[in-house]
Scaffold this active site. Structure first.
Site, PDB file in Angstrom:
ATOM      1  N   ARG A  48     -28.222   2.987  34.939  1.00 23.35           N
ATOM      2  CA  ARG A  48     -27.107   2.641  34.044  1.00 23.35           C
ATOM      3  C   ARG A  48     -26.814   1.150  34.019  1.00 23.35           C
ATOM      4  O   ARG A  48     -26.306   0.641  33.033  1.00 23.35           O
ATOM      5  CB  ARG A  48     -25.850   3.440  34.441  1.00 23.35           C
ATOM      6  N   HIS A  58     -31.249   7.151  31.335  1.00 20.73           N
ATOM      7  CA  HIS A  58     -29.992   6.846  30.637  1.00 20.73           C
ATOM      8  C   HIS A  58     -30.263   6.198  29.279  1.00 20.73           C
ATOM      9  O   HIS A  58     -29.665   6.557  28.276  1.00 20.73           O
ATOM     10  CB  HIS A  58     -29.118   5.974  31.518  1.00 20.73           C
ATOM     11  N   LYS A  66     -15.766   8.063  22.457  1.00 27.02           N
ATOM     12  CA  LYS A  66     -15.429   7.659  23.827  1.00 27.02           C
ATOM     13  C   LYS A  66     -15.507   6.141  23.985  1.00 27.02           C
ATOM     14  O   LYS A  66     -16.400   5.516  23.450  1.00 27.02           O
ATOM     15  CB  LYS A  66     -16.428   8.334  24.778  1.00 27.02           C
ATOM     16  N   ARG A 100     -15.604   3.418  27.235  1.00 24.11           N
ATOM     17  CA  ARG A 100     -15.577   3.275  28.692  1.00 24.11           C
ATOM     18  C   ARG A 100     -14.762   2.035  29.051  1.00 24.11           C
ATOM     19  O   ARG A 100     -15.029   0.946  28.563  1.00 24.11           O
ATOM     20  CB  ARG A 100     -17.011   3.178  29.254  1.00 24.11           C
ATOM     21  N   ASP A 119     -24.515  15.999  27.867  1.00 24.21           N
ATOM     22  CA  ASP A 119     -24.633  14.579  28.215  1.00 24.21           C
ATOM     23  C   ASP A 119     -25.820  14.406  29.156  1.00 24.21           C
ATOM     24  O   ASP A 119     -26.327  15.395  29.705  1.00 24.21           O
ATOM     25  CB  ASP A 119     -23.333  14.127  28.914  1.00 24.21           C
ATOM     26  N   GLY A 122     -17.117  13.010  36.316  1.00 27.74           N
ATOM     27  CA  GLY A 122     -16.589  14.110  35.508  1.00 27.74           C
ATOM     28  C   GLY A 122     -15.491  13.644  34.558  1.00 27.74           C
ATOM     29  O   GLY A 122     -14.967  14.432  33.770  1.00 27.74           O
ATOM     30  N   THR A 127     -15.513  11.702  31.860  1.00 28.35           N
ATOM     31  CA  THR A 127     -15.851  11.820  30.434  1.00 28.35           C
ATOM     32  C   THR A 127     -15.693  13.269  29.969  1.00 28.35           C
ATOM     33  O   THR A 127     -15.013  13.558  28.973  1.00 28.35           O
ATOM     34  CB  THR A 127     -17.324  11.386  30.209  1.00 28.35           C
TER      35      THR A 127
HETATM   36  C1  R5P Z   1     -22.687   7.222  30.146  1.00 24.24           C
HETATM   37  O1  R5P Z   1     -22.942   6.611  29.095  1.00 24.24           O
HETATM   38  C2  R5P Z   1     -23.352   8.508  30.495  1.00 24.24           C
HETATM   39  O2  R5P Z   1     -24.067   9.026  29.421  1.00 24.24           O
HETATM   40  C3  R5P Z   1     -22.332   9.531  30.973  1.00 24.24           C
HETATM   41  O3  R5P Z   1     -21.456   9.823  29.903  1.00 24.24           O
HETATM   42  C4  R5P Z   1     -21.541   9.009  32.123  1.00 24.24           C
HETATM   43  O4  R5P Z   1     -22.388   8.517  33.127  1.00 24.24           O
HETATM   44  C5  R5P Z   1     -20.648  10.067  32.696  1.00 24.24           C
HETATM   45  O5  R5P Z   1     -19.902   9.504  33.712  1.00 24.24           O
HETATM   46  P1  R5P Z   1     -18.579  10.173  34.235  1.00 24.24           P
HETATM   47  O6  R5P Z   1     -18.903  11.612  34.582  1.00 24.24           O
HETATM   48  O7  R5P Z   1     -18.223   9.372  35.464  1.00 24.24           O
HETATM   49  O8  R5P Z   1     -17.540  10.064  33.186  1.00 24.24           O
END
Ligand code: R5P
Length: 283
Positions: free
Chosen positions: A91, A124, A184, A186, A210, A216, A218
């Site tokens: 990532r 990713h 979404k 971030r 995803d 978790g 997202t």
């Molecule tokens: C980010 O772009 C990835 O595709 C996932 O959405 C992300 O890594 C999920 O992270 P988390 O579970 O911490 O929200």
């Protein structure tokens, strides 16, 4: 051809050995009292094609992989294929701020030292494959995840963000249902914001798909938003189930009806296997 499975991915190596009809090499691996790793290939792999299977998460598994590769090289393997079911550190694939390490590039450089080919699953972003100085390819677990979801009578597949839309589309085509994406943003490593977007989710069974579930955060926001919009059931599915900290609790508290992941990182939700998809690239 010999298969070698690291401790993180022994089961996938076993599955590949059955699919490819090639033996698992006899190896000795242990940890010294100070926890340093020791690895030895007992079978004679000189002039053989050796396939090493190991997820690079967490860090200890990366060190195991590097030592397994070195052992194959030292033993005179003709070709070393490295299968990385989950490529950790992917990532951080660019310098988001001055002075940062580009982790995906740094780890790829190390793995490339003793590899003729690298195969990974749902990285990713595809462009991280260019960081390997050896040939690198990826396969996707999305069709296998979609086959699992098909039995659950899904009406709508959603991507949690626009960037993941293609994944949702692929799954929806296999399930034969509609797809869409959510909005979404971030904020940082553990905070995301989900903007409400009118989705056709009322009274529907929805699957959100995803590549990774980490904290978790997202998925939890996406589930809450969908339940608010009247979704009957919400399933969450991912290729790589990291489930860091209290991710599972977060998902259940948000009203998640089922959690699905593959076996790239073995956990209680590994309901889908990736070996068949990997084997297609080796064949
Ligand atoms: C980010 O772009 C990835 O595709 C996932 O959405 C992300 O890594 C999920 O992270 P988390 O579970 O911490 O929200």
């Amino acid at each position: 051809m010999y298969l070698i499975g690291g401790t993180a991915s022994y089961k996938i190596a076993e599955d590949l050995s059955n699919i490819l009809d090639s033996p698992l090499a006899k190896v000795i691996s242990k940890r010294f009292p100070d926890k340093e790793f020791y690895f030895r290939i007992v079978d004679d792999v000189k002039d053989e094609h050796v396939i090493i299977v190991q997820t690079t998460y967490p860090d200890t598994n990366l060190v195991e992989l590097l030592l397994m590769q070195n052992a194959a090289e030292e033993a005179g393997a003709k070709k070393i294929t490295v299968v990385i079911p989950y490529y950790g550190y992917a990532r951080q694939d660019t310098k988001f701020q001055d002075g940062e390490a580009v982790s995906a590039k740094a780890i790829a450089a190390l793995i490339s030292l003793n590899a003729d080919k690298v195969i990974t699953v749902d990285p990713h972003k595809e462009h991280i494959l260019d960081f390997f100085s050896t040939s690198a390819e990826s396969c996707t677990a999305v069709p296998e995840i979609a086959k699992y979801l098909k039995q659950k009578k899904i009406d709508l597949v959603l991507a949690p963000d626009k960037g993941a839309k293609e994944r949702a589309k692929t799954a929806a085509e296999i399930i034969n249902c509609d797809f869409d994406y959510m909005q979404k943003t971030r904020i940082d490593g553990s905070t995301v914001e989900m903007k409400p977007k009118k989705l056709d989710a009322k009274n529907k069974t929805v699957a959100i798909i995803d590549d990774i579930i980490s904290t978790g955060g997202t998925m939890a926001l996406a589930i809450r938003e969908l339940k608010k919009q009247g979704a009957k059931k919400v399933f969450v599915a991912c290729t790589h189930g990291l489930f860091a900290d209290d991710a599972i609790k977060k998902l259940s508290n948000s009203g998640c009806d089922e959690i699905i992941s593959t076996d790239t990182i073995l956990n209680n939700y590994s309901k889908v296997k990736v070996a068949d998809s990997i084997a297609k690239l080796i064949k």
